[in-house]
Scaffold this motif. Structure first.
Motif, PDB file in Angstrom:
ATOM      1  N   MET A   1      49.368   3.740   0.580  1.00 47.67           N
ATOM      2  CA  MET A   1      47.391   3.847   0.861  1.00 47.67           C
ATOM      3  C   MET A   1      47.873   5.219   2.096  1.00 47.67           C
ATOM      4  O   MET A   1      47.994   4.994   2.770  1.00 47.67           O
ATOM      5  CB  MET A   1      47.236   3.073   1.650  1.00 47.67           C
ATOM      6  N   PRO A   2      46.610   6.351   1.513  1.00 50.62           N
ATOM      7  CA  PRO A   2      46.272   7.472   2.652  1.00 50.62           C
ATOM      8  C   PRO A   2      45.883   7.394   3.962  1.00 50.62           C
ATOM      9  O   PRO A   2      45.035   6.518   4.138  1.00 50.62           O
ATOM     10  CB  PRO A   2      45.630   8.367   2.008  1.00 50.62           C
ATOM     11  N   PRO A   3      46.239   7.282   5.027  1.00 55.94           N
ATOM     12  CA  PRO A   3      45.200   7.621   5.980  1.00 55.94           C
ATOM     13  C   PRO A   3      43.540   7.520   5.988  1.00 55.94           C
ATOM     14  O   PRO A   3      43.812   8.770   5.312  1.00 55.94           O
ATOM     15  CB  PRO A   3      46.088   8.173   7.359  1.00 55.94           C
ATOM     16  N   GLU A   4      42.906   7.173   7.324  1.00 57.13           N
ATOM     17  CA  GLU A   4      41.856   7.607   7.513  1.00 57.13           C
ATOM     18  C   GLU A   4      41.968   9.453   7.659  1.00 57.13           C
ATOM     19  O   GLU A   4      42.474   8.500   9.071  1.00 57.13           O
ATOM     20  CB  GLU A   4      41.534   5.894   7.786  1.00 57.13           C
ATOM     21  N   GLN A   5      40.803   9.384   6.880  1.00 51.04           N
ATOM     22  CA  GLN A   5      40.680  11.030   8.008  1.00 51.04           C
ATOM     23  C   GLN A   5      39.803  10.481   9.339  1.00 51.04           C
ATOM     24  O   GLN A   5      39.106   9.784   8.714  1.00 51.04           O
ATOM     25  CB  GLN A   5      39.903  11.779   6.943  1.00 51.04           C
ATOM     26  N   THR A   6      39.772  11.465  10.469  1.00 52.86           N
ATOM     27  CA  THR A   6      39.298  11.021  11.512  1.00 52.86           C
ATOM     28  C   THR A   6      38.271  12.750  11.584  1.00 52.86           C
ATOM     29  O   THR A   6      39.131  13.592  11.638  1.00 52.86           O
ATOM     30  CB  THR A   6      40.370  11.078  12.709  1.00 52.86           C
ATOM     31  N   ASP A   7      37.381  12.856  12.474  1.00 58.03           N
ATOM     32  CA  ASP A   7      37.247  13.824  12.761  1.00 58.03           C
ATOM     33  C   ASP A   7      37.736  14.229  13.937  1.00 58.03           C
ATOM     34  O   ASP A   7      38.353  13.686  15.318  1.00 58.03           O
ATOM     35  CB  ASP A   7      35.516  14.041  13.014  1.00 58.03           C
ATOM     36  N   LEU A   8      37.849  15.290  14.329  1.00 57.23           N
ATOM     37  CA  LEU A   8      38.563  16.305  15.865  1.00 57.23           C
ATOM     38  C   LEU A   8      37.760  15.824  16.694  1.00 57.23           C
ATOM     39  O   LEU A   8      36.886  16.237  16.357  1.00 57.23           O
ATOM     40  CB  LEU A   8      39.424  17.410  15.819  1.00 57.23           C
ATOM     41  N   LEU A   9      37.790  15.357  17.928  1.00 54.94           N
ATOM     42  CA  LEU A   9      37.420  14.666  19.500  1.00 54.94           C
ATOM     43  C   LEU A   9      36.763  16.340  19.580  1.00 54.94           C
ATOM     44  O   LEU A   9      38.065  17.841  20.046  1.00 54.94           O
ATOM     45  CB  LEU A   9      38.518  14.096  20.136  1.00 54.94           C
ATOM     46  N   ARG A  10      35.706  16.834  20.242  1.00 55.13           N
ATOM     47  CA  ARG A  10      35.502  18.160  20.836  1.00 55.13           C
ATOM     48  C   ARG A  10      36.429  18.502  21.354  1.00 55.13           C
ATOM     49  O   ARG A  10      36.638  18.312  22.468  1.00 55.13           O
ATOM     50  CB  ARG A  10      34.301  17.822  21.676  1.00 55.13           C
ATOM     51  N   GLY A  11      36.655  20.224  21.285  1.00 53.22           N
ATOM     52  CA  GLY A  11      38.011  20.819  21.943  1.00 53.22           C
ATOM     53  C   GLY A  11      39.054  20.364  21.726  1.00 53.22           C
ATOM     54  O   GLY A  11      40.184  21.339  22.632  1.00 53.22           O
ATOM     55  N   THR A  12      39.716  19.609  20.515  1.00 57.46           N
ATOM     56  CA  THR A  12      40.984  19.688  20.301  1.00 57.46           C
ATOM     57  C   THR A  12      41.215  20.439  19.206  1.00 57.46           C
ATOM     58  O   THR A  12      42.644  20.266  18.822  1.00 57.46           O
ATOM     59  CB  THR A  12      41.588  18.391  19.776  1.00 57.46           C
ATOM     60  N   LEU A  13      40.221  20.326  18.579  1.00 55.66           N
ATOM     61  CA  LEU A  13      40.823  22.014  17.686  1.00 55.66           C
ATOM     62  C   LEU A  13      41.173  22.738  17.736  1.00 55.66           C
ATOM     63  O   LEU A  13      42.519  23.672  17.166  1.00 55.66           O
ATOM     64  CB  LEU A  13      39.660  22.219  16.238  1.00 55.66           C
ATOM     65  N   ASP A  14      40.857  23.409  19.063  1.00 50.94           N
ATOM     66  CA  ASP A  14      41.572  24.211  19.029  1.00 50.94           C
ATOM     67  C   ASP A  14      43.125  24.753  19.418  1.00 50.94           C
ATOM     68  O   ASP A  14      44.310  24.691  19.657  1.00 50.94           O
ATOM     69  CB  ASP A  14      40.977  24.972  20.557  1.00 50.94           C
ATOM     70  N   MET A  15      42.979  23.639  20.900  1.00 47.39           N
ATOM     71  CA  MET A  15      44.070  23.111  21.253  1.00 47.39           C
ATOM     72  C   MET A  15      45.709  22.932  19.195  1.00 47.39           C
ATOM     73  O   MET A  15      46.358  23.684  19.313  1.00 47.39           O
ATOM     74  CB  MET A  15      44.754  21.973  21.642  1.00 47.39           C
ATOM     75  N   VAL A  16      45.304  22.312  18.652  1.00 42.18           N
ATOM     76  CA  VAL A  16      46.405  22.274  17.177  1.00 42.18           C
ATOM     77  C   VAL A  16      46.193  23.270  16.789  1.00 42.18           C
ATOM     78  O   VAL A  16      46.988  23.541  16.287  1.00 42.18           O
ATOM     79  CB  VAL A  16      44.440  20.901  16.447  1.00 42.18           C
ATOM     80  N   ILE A  17      45.243  24.351  16.441  1.00 41.39           N
ATOM     81  CA  ILE A  17      45.324  25.567  15.493  1.00 41.39           C
ATOM     82  C   ILE A  17      45.901  26.205  16.808  1.00 41.39           C
ATOM     83  O   ILE A  17      46.827  27.102  15.927  1.00 41.39           O
ATOM     84  CB  ILE A  17      43.651  26.370  16.016  1.00 41.39           C
ATOM     85  N   LEU A  18      46.598  26.043  18.079  1.00 38.23           N
ATOM     86  CA  LEU A  18      46.961  26.423  19.078  1.00 38.23           C
ATOM     87  C   LEU A  18      48.641  26.181  18.828  1.00 38.23           C
ATOM     88  O   LEU A  18      49.638  27.271  18.218  1.00 38.23           O
ATOM     89  CB  LEU A  18      46.909  27.126  20.090  1.00 38.23           C
ATOM     90  N   LYS A  19      48.855  25.379  18.431  1.00 44.41           N
ATOM     91  CA  LYS A  19      49.856  24.341  18.313  1.00 44.41           C
ATOM     92  C   LYS A  19      50.530  24.299  17.132  1.00 44.41           C
ATOM     93  O   LYS A  19      51.823  25.202  16.659  1.00 44.41           O
ATOM     94  CB  LYS A  19      50.071  23.396  18.829  1.00 44.41           C
ATOM     95  N   VAL A  20      49.695  24.649  15.606  1.00 43.20           N
ATOM     96  CA  VAL A  20      50.106  25.540  14.676  1.00 43.20           C
ATOM     97  C   VAL A  20      50.846  27.240  15.163  1.00 43.20           C
ATOM     98  O   VAL A  20      51.547  27.380  14.284  1.00 43.20           O
ATOM     99  CB  VAL A  20      48.793  25.744  13.575  1.00 43.20           C
ATOM    100  N   LEU A  21      50.107  27.609  15.047  1.00 38.57           N
ATOM    101  CA  LEU A  21      50.306  29.247  15.040  1.00 38.57           C
ATOM    102  C   LEU A  21      51.180  29.446  16.293  1.00 38.57           C
ATOM    103  O   LEU A  21      52.336  30.663  16.328  1.00 38.57           O
ATOM    104  CB  LEU A  21      49.204  29.881  15.875  1.00 38.57           C
ATOM    105  N   ALA A  22      51.963  28.348  17.294  1.00 42.82           N
ATOM    106  CA  ALA A  22      52.954  28.787  18.220  1.00 42.82           C
ATOM    107  C   ALA A  22      54.675  29.145  17.494  1.00 42.82           C
ATOM    108  O   ALA A  22      55.157  29.528  17.703  1.00 42.82           O
ATOM    109  CB  ALA A  22      53.419  27.306  19.110  1.00 42.82           C
TER     110      ALA A  22
END
Length: 110
Positions: free
Chosen positions: A1-22
């Motif tokens: 069963m696929p995981p339930e999708q969740t909205d990113l908490l405000r302010g965390t999207l930037d951190m996740v993008i930065l982590k990916v681009l690191a």
């Protein structure tokens, strides 16, 4: 069963993008796919959220971009982390660590 999708908490999207681009330079669709992959499908970042965040982060000097060819030879904008972005990622990672510990403590309280 696929995981339930969740909205990113405000302010965390930037951190996740930065982590990916690191790890490597990527185009927008690649960033979105990588976020979905590393979160095992929990976060599906739509273009309407991703591209405004990328634009804002570029204005902040956290990332830089240049045009290039994607894996299917289409013109795409590739984003990379700057030194300022690395410092921001470190700052946000520490902040998130404090927040997650505080939330865990709150949830353990009876």
């Amino acid at each position: 069963m696929p995981p339930e999708q969740t909205d990113l908490l405000r302010g965390t999207l930037d951190m996740v993008i930065l982590k990916v681009l690191a790890h490597e330079e990527m185009h927008g669709l690649g960033i979105s796919r990588r976020i979905e992959q590393i979160t095992k499908g929990t976060f599906d970042v739509k273009p309407g959220s991703l591209f405004p965040a990328l634009h804002r982060m570029e204005e902040e000097g956290w990332i830089a971009s240049q045009w290039g060819a994607s894996e299917n030879n289409r013109r795409a904008k590739f984003y990379r982390l700057t030194a300022t972005g690395r410092r921001q990622l470190e700052k946000e990672t520490k902040r998130w660590g404090r927040i997650s510990v505080a939330i865990a403590r709150a949830l353990e309280t009876s």
